[in-house]
Write an enzyme that holds these catalytic residues in place. Sequence first.
Site, PDB file in Angstrom:
ATOM      1  N   GLY A 223       1.336  -1.446  -0.271  1.00  0.00           N
ATOM      2  CA  GLY A 223      -0.357  -0.357   0.401  1.00  0.00           C
ATOM      3  C   GLY A 223       0.627   1.600   0.333  1.00  0.00           C
ATOM      4  N   ARG A 303      -8.696   3.056 -14.541  1.00  0.00           N
ATOM      5  CA  ARG A 303      -8.468   3.683 -12.855  1.00  0.00           C
ATOM      6  C   ARG A 303      -9.413   5.636 -13.387  1.00  0.00           C
ATOM      7  NH1 ARG A 303      -3.908   4.835 -11.132  1.00  0.00           N
ATOM      8  NH2 ARG A 303      -4.955   4.433  -8.786  1.00  0.00           N
ATOM      9  N   CYS A 334     -18.308   4.040 -25.788  1.00  0.00           N
ATOM     10  CA  CYS A 334     -20.129   4.139 -25.719  1.00  0.00           C
ATOM     11  C   CYS A 334     -19.971   4.398 -24.434  1.00  0.00           C
ATOM     12  CB  CYS A 334     -20.645   3.834 -26.081  1.00  0.00           C
ATOM     13  SG  CYS A 334     -22.423   4.093 -26.578  1.00  0.00           S
ATOM     14  N   GLU A 335     -19.554   5.240 -23.097  1.00  0.00           N
ATOM     15  CA  GLU A 335     -19.730   5.904 -22.151  1.00  0.00           C
ATOM     16  C   GLU A 335     -18.823   7.269 -22.121  1.00  0.00           C
ATOM     17  OE1 GLU A 335     -21.475   3.699 -19.495  1.00  0.00           O
ATOM     18  OE2 GLU A 335     -20.725   1.875 -20.865  1.00  0.00           O
ATOM     19  N   TYR A 369      -2.674  -1.917 -12.451  1.00  0.00           N
ATOM     20  CA  TYR A 369      -4.311  -1.283 -12.079  1.00  0.00           C
ATOM     21  C   TYR A 369      -4.513  -1.737 -13.685  1.00  0.00           C
ATOM     22  CZ  TYR A 369      -3.021  -3.064  -7.458  1.00  0.00           C
ATOM     23  OH  TYR A 369      -3.052  -4.293  -6.308  1.00  0.00           O
TER      24      TYR A 369
END
Length: 414
Positions: A223, A303, A334-335, A369
Site C-alpha cells: 500500500g 482507473r 460508448c460511456e 491495475y
Amino acid sequence: MSYYNIQNIPLTDLAKQFGTPLYVYDADKIIEKIAILRDSFKNVNLKIKYACKANTNLSILKLMRKHGVEIDVVSPEELRLAMMAGYEGSQITFTPSGVSFDEIELAAELGTRINLDNLDVLEKFGKQYGNTKGALIRLKPHVFGGGNEKIMTAHPESKFGISIHQKDEILEIVNKYDMKIIGLHQHTGSDVKNADAFTQAATAILDIASNFKDLEIIDLGGGFKVPYKEGDSVTDMAEVGEVLSNAFLEFCKNYGRELQLWFEPGKFLVSEAGTFLATANVVKTDPIKTFVGINSGLNHLGRPMMYGAYHDIFNASNQDTSEQQEYRVVGYICETDTFSWTPEGKQGERLMNKVSAGDIIAIKNAGAYCFSMASQYNSRLLPAEVLVIDGEAKLIRKRDTFDDIVRNLVSVDI
C-alpha cells in the site's frame, strides 16, 4: 525514465514500431523500486512478495523472480502464471478473499503459503490438515488507511480478514485442531502516505502475535503511495522502514527468535514503470471544452473512471511548450470515459502542448491495475504490451485480433 523517452527510446518511436494503443514498461524503474524497498528495511530479515494482481504479464513476473522477489497471488490462474514464470510453491503466497474451499485445497496441494481470511475457512483448514500444513491468518486490524474508500482494506467494515476482536474464536479453532500457524498477515490498503497507518496496523497484529507459538512470518501487506503528479506526496519509505523495523525487531526479541518480515507491494513496484500510449483520433472544439478523443477508453485503462484516479497526461509528439491549451482527454467507448480527472477526483482538463490529430498521447503511472483490469468492452481489442530492458524494447504481449474476440463463442441455430 524521462518524460518523452524510456531508456533513451522516444515514446513516439515505440508507438510507431508497435502501434497504439500500447502499454510500455521500464524494467529499470521496477528494479529501482525493488532496491528502495530493500534499502528501507535493510536491518530486518525482509522478504518481498510481489502482489501480482497489479500486473500479471509473464515477463514482469520473470523480472521479479530474477531480482529475488517472491510472489503473492489471489486466484488459481495467477498461481499457474507464477509457476509458468518459474516460481516454486514455497515461493508463492495465496491470499484469496471469499473463495470456495477447493481453491484453498489446490493451493495447499501445490505447496503454497496460504492466507486464511475468515473463521469458516480457518475451521475447514484445521479440520482437514491439522498441523500437517502451515498457514497464515489474515487479520483485520480496524485501521483506516489508503487513498479512498474503494482501496481501504483494513477498516471495520472491510470484507478482508478476520477481525482482531475475534481473537478468542481464532485461538479456539487453532487450539482445537492443533493448527500450525506460521504467520499473521494484514493489508491496510493502497496509497498509504505515512507511517501512522502502518504503525497502527503493525501494533494491532504484534499485540496478538504472542498467542501463536509457531510463527515464522509477520506480513504487513503493502500500500505504499506512489507519485501521480509533480510534487505529489508519497510514502516516506525511510520513516516507515525505521519505525516498522524497530517495532518488528523488538517483537522478535520478546518472542524469542528471529522472524521474517514480509511485504506485498504491487503498485509500488510497477506503477511508475508503465506508460500507456494512444493516438489522438480527433481534436473536437466545443463552445465550452476542447476534447481530445484517443483510440482507447475505459476498456483499456479504467482507473480514472473506477477510482477517480489521477494520471499525468502529455503530448509525446510535441515538445514545444510555447503553445499550450487545456484539453479534456476522452476515450472512444460508448460511456463517459474521461481520462483527465482532477486530483480532487472530478472530470477535468489538462494543460498540454498543442495537440493535433495523429499525435501520440502518453498516460503515466500505467504499470499497475491498468492492463490487468482491461476488458474487451464494446468488442474492442486488448492492446499490446512492451518491456524496455537493457535499452531494448521487447514485445511481451501481442495485440488482440478479432479471432480473440470470438474464440470462445459458440454459434447455435436460432
